[in-house]
Scaffold this motif. Structure first.
Motif, PDB file in Angstrom:
ATOM      1  N   SER A   1       0.949   7.168   1.272  1.00 11.94           N
ATOM      2  CA  SER A   1      -0.078   8.219   1.280  1.00 11.94           C
ATOM      3  C   SER A   1      -1.434   7.665   1.703  1.00 11.94           C
ATOM      4  CB  SER A   1      -0.174   8.873  -0.094  1.00 11.94           C
ATOM      5  OG  SER A   1      -0.538   7.913  -1.074  1.00 11.94           O
ATOM      6  N   VAL A   2      -1.686   6.405   1.389  1.00 16.81           N
ATOM      7  CA  VAL A   2      -2.954   5.781   1.787  1.00 16.81           C
ATOM      8  C   VAL A   2      -3.014   5.642   3.302  1.00 16.81           C
ATOM      9  CG1 VAL A   2      -4.282   3.631   1.688  1.00 16.81           C
ATOM     10  CG2 VAL A   2      -3.284   4.568  -0.394  1.00 16.81           C
ATOM     11  N   LEU A   3      -1.899   5.242   3.896  1.00 15.57           N
ATOM     12  CA  LEU A   3      -1.875   5.074   5.350  1.00 15.57           C
ATOM     13  C   LEU A   3      -2.041   6.411   6.066  1.00 15.57           C
ATOM     14  CD1 LEU A   3       1.051   2.506   5.709  1.00 15.57           C
ATOM     15  CD2 LEU A   3      -1.400   2.051   5.804  1.00 15.57           C
ATOM     16  N   PHE A   4      -1.360   7.441   5.568  1.00 12.87           N
ATOM     17  CA  PHE A   4      -1.377   8.730   6.256  1.00 12.87           C
ATOM     18  C   PHE A   4      -2.646   9.535   5.972  1.00 12.87           C
ATOM     19  CE2 PHE A   4       3.139   7.742   6.641  1.00 12.87           C
ATOM     20  CZ  PHE A   4       3.301   7.984   7.996  1.00 12.87           C
ATOM     21  N   LYS A   5      -3.546   9.029   5.120  1.00 11.74           N
ATOM     22  CA  LYS A   5      -4.865   9.662   4.958  1.00 11.74           C
ATOM     23  C   LYS A   5      -5.686   9.484   6.229  1.00 11.74           C
ATOM     24  CE  LYS A   5      -5.574   9.398  -0.011  1.00 11.74           C
ATOM     25  NZ  LYS A   5      -6.336   8.728  -1.081  1.00 11.74           N
ATOM     26  N   SER A   6      -5.409   8.406   6.942  1.00 11.60           N
ATOM     27  CA  SER A   6      -6.118   8.133   8.193  1.00 11.60           C
ATOM     28  C   SER A   6      -5.531   9.008   9.300  1.00 11.60           C
ATOM     29  CB  SER A   6      -5.972   6.657   8.558  1.00 11.60           C
ATOM     30  OG  SER A   6      -6.413   6.430   9.870  1.00 11.60           O
ATOM     31  N   THR A   7      -6.359   9.864   9.854  1.00 10.07           N
ATOM     32  CA  THR A   7      -5.902  10.763  10.917  1.00 10.07           C
ATOM     33  C   THR A   7      -5.461   9.991  12.147  1.00 10.07           C
ATOM     34  OG1 THR A   7      -7.449  12.429  10.127  1.00 10.07           O
ATOM     35  CG2 THR A   7      -6.554  12.747  12.331  1.00 10.07           C
ATOM     36  N   SER A   8      -6.221   8.967  12.513  1.00 12.79           N
ATOM     37  CA  SER A   8      -5.866   8.204  13.720  1.00 12.79           C
ATOM     38  C   SER A   8      -4.534   7.476  13.525  1.00 12.79           C
ATOM     39  CB  SER A   8      -6.973   7.231  14.104  1.00 12.79           C
ATOM     40  OG  SER A   8      -7.298   6.395  13.020  1.00 12.79           O
ATOM     41  N   PHE A   9      -4.279   6.952  12.306  1.00 15.40           N
ATOM     42  CA  PHE A   9      -2.983   6.318  12.046  1.00 15.40           C
ATOM     43  C   PHE A   9      -1.862   7.336  12.187  1.00 15.40           C
ATOM     44  CE2 PHE A   9       0.541   5.542   9.163  1.00 15.40           C
ATOM     45  CZ  PHE A   9       1.000   4.322   9.628  1.00 15.40           C
ATOM     46  N   SER A  10      -2.038   8.516  11.609  1.00 15.56           N
ATOM     47  CA  SER A  10      -1.004   9.554  11.680  1.00 15.56           C
ATOM     48  C   SER A  10      -0.708   9.942  13.120  1.00 15.56           C
ATOM     49  CB  SER A  10      -1.438  10.791  10.893  1.00 15.56           C
ATOM     50  OG  SER A  10      -1.597  10.496   9.538  1.00 15.56           O
ATOM     51  N   VAL A  11      -1.766  10.078  13.916  1.00 19.07           N
ATOM     52  CA  VAL A  11      -1.590  10.466  15.323  1.00 19.07           C
ATOM     53  C   VAL A  11      -0.820   9.386  16.085  1.00 19.07           C
ATOM     54  CG1 VAL A  11      -2.835  10.837  17.487  1.00 19.07           C
ATOM     55  CG2 VAL A  11      -3.572  12.005  15.410  1.00 19.07           C
ATOM     56  N   PHE A  12      -1.238   8.132  15.954  1.00 20.39           N
ATOM     57  CA  PHE A  12      -0.570   7.061  16.700  1.00 20.39           C
ATOM     58  C   PHE A  12       0.838   6.795  16.176  1.00 20.39           C
ATOM     59  CE2 PHE A  12      -4.728   6.246  18.440  1.00 20.39           C
ATOM     60  CZ  PHE A  12      -4.424   5.864  19.733  1.00 20.39           C
ATOM     61  N   PHE A  13       1.056   6.981  14.894  1.00 17.51           N
ATOM     62  CA  PHE A  13       2.402   6.844  14.336  1.00 17.51           C
ATOM     63  C   PHE A  13       3.337   7.873  14.975  1.00 17.51           C
ATOM     64  CE2 PHE A  13       5.552   8.150  11.149  1.00 17.51           C
ATOM     65  CZ  PHE A  13       6.211   6.952  10.953  1.00 17.51           C
ATOM     66  N   ASN A  14       2.892   9.126  15.046  1.00 16.75           N
ATOM     67  CA  ASN A  14       3.721  10.181  15.643  1.00 16.75           C
ATOM     68  C   ASN A  14       3.913   9.982  17.142  1.00 16.75           C
ATOM     69  OD1 ASN A  14       4.424  11.779  13.364  1.00 16.75           O
ATOM     70  ND2 ASN A  14       2.314  12.490  13.279  1.00 16.75           N
ATOM     71  N   ILE A  15       2.875   9.537  17.833  1.00 11.76           N
ATOM     72  CA  ILE A  15       3.013   9.264  19.269  1.00 11.76           C
ATOM     73  C   ILE A  15       4.006   8.130  19.489  1.00 11.76           C
ATOM     74  CG2 ILE A  15       1.813   8.378  21.312  1.00 11.76           C
ATOM     75  CD1 ILE A  15      -0.653   9.945  20.385  1.00 11.76           C
TER      76      ILE A  15
ATOM     77  N   VAL B   1       0.859  -1.182   0.000  1.00 14.95           N
ATOM     78  CA  VAL B   1       0.000   0.000   0.000  1.00 14.95           C
ATOM     79  C   VAL B   1       0.896   1.233   0.000  1.00 14.95           C
ATOM     80  CG1 VAL B   1      -1.717   1.253   1.352  1.00 14.95           C
ATOM     81  CG2 VAL B   1      -1.808  -1.199   1.261  1.00 14.95           C
ATOM     82  N   PRO B   2       0.589   2.230  -0.802  1.00 12.73           N
ATOM     83  CA  PRO B   2       1.390   3.465  -0.758  1.00 12.73           C
ATOM     84  C   PRO B   2       1.276   4.148   0.610  1.00 12.73           C
ATOM     85  CG  PRO B   2      -0.112   3.459  -2.655  1.00 12.73           C
ATOM     86  CD  PRO B   2      -0.452   2.268  -1.821  1.00 12.73           C
TER      87      PRO B   2
END
Length: 192
Positions: free
Chosen positions: A86-100, A83-84
């Motif tokens: 960009s597809v993963l980082f479209k999800s706000t919750s994924f972006s938040v937990f990735f950064n945390i 999966v690209p």
């Protein structure tokens, strides 16, 4: 043999738990202080032999391994499907937990390495010209705190992995719908 998402989550978990265990043991084994021995114009600090430094480095190493495995697990292709990003980082919750997960990994690493390096410094430079020295050791509580943040980091990587799995499934469903023409079974209710 391809690695599955379940196997990657077990690897991340195992490394995270080992980091936690080594950090807690390092904190418990750390001596409160050394014994000052007066010499001619110097004080030599004699510290009891303890595995604090080795355990601290092991805890930090397993944290780095858990973080690397967690990061890699998010962007790997599973079952031959990738999966690209960009597809993963479209999800706000994924972006938040990735950064945390990234932030807690960095915080845990600093909380583990700071007292470990300080303890190693105290053990290697144990001769002091200050006759009033009390033979200090690394600050108490930092290794234990680092161990708990390390465990938190592992858990955040696992949550990010679950959210990445959800984003993958949504992406593949969307691709499949586009391929089949977007036909869905729709129940039509007609009022008479």
């Amino acid at each position: 043999m391809a690695i599955s998402m379940k196997q990657m989550s077990l690897i991340v978990s195992a490394f995270g738990v080992l980091s936690f265990v080594f950090g807690v043991i390092a904190e418990n084994k750390k001596p409160a202080s050394g014994t000052p021995i007066s010499g001619k114009g110097v004080v030599i600090c004699k510290y009891p032999s303890d595995p604090t430094v080795v355990l601290g480095y092991l805890s930090a190493a397993f944290l780095v391994a858990s973080t690397a495995a967690g990061y890699k697990s998010l962007f790997m292709s599973y079952k031959g499907k990738s999966v690209p990003c960009s597809v993963l980082f479209k999800s706000t919750s994924f972006s938040v937990f990735f950064n945390i997960a990234l932030i807690t990994s960095g915080l845990a690493l600093s909380l583990l390495l700071w007292p470990t390096l300080t303890e190693q410094f105290h053990l290697s430079r144990n001769i002091h010209r200050n006759m009033e020295t009390d033979c200090p050791t690394a600050k108490t509580g930092l290794l234990g705190g680092g161990a708990f943040v390390s465990l938190d980091s592992c858990l955040f990587w696992l949550v990010a992995l679950m959210l990445a799995d959800n984003a993958r499934e949504d992406h593949f469903d969307e691709v499949e719908n586009r391929r089949t023409g977007g036909s869905r079974d729709v129940d039509v209710k007609i009022d008479t």
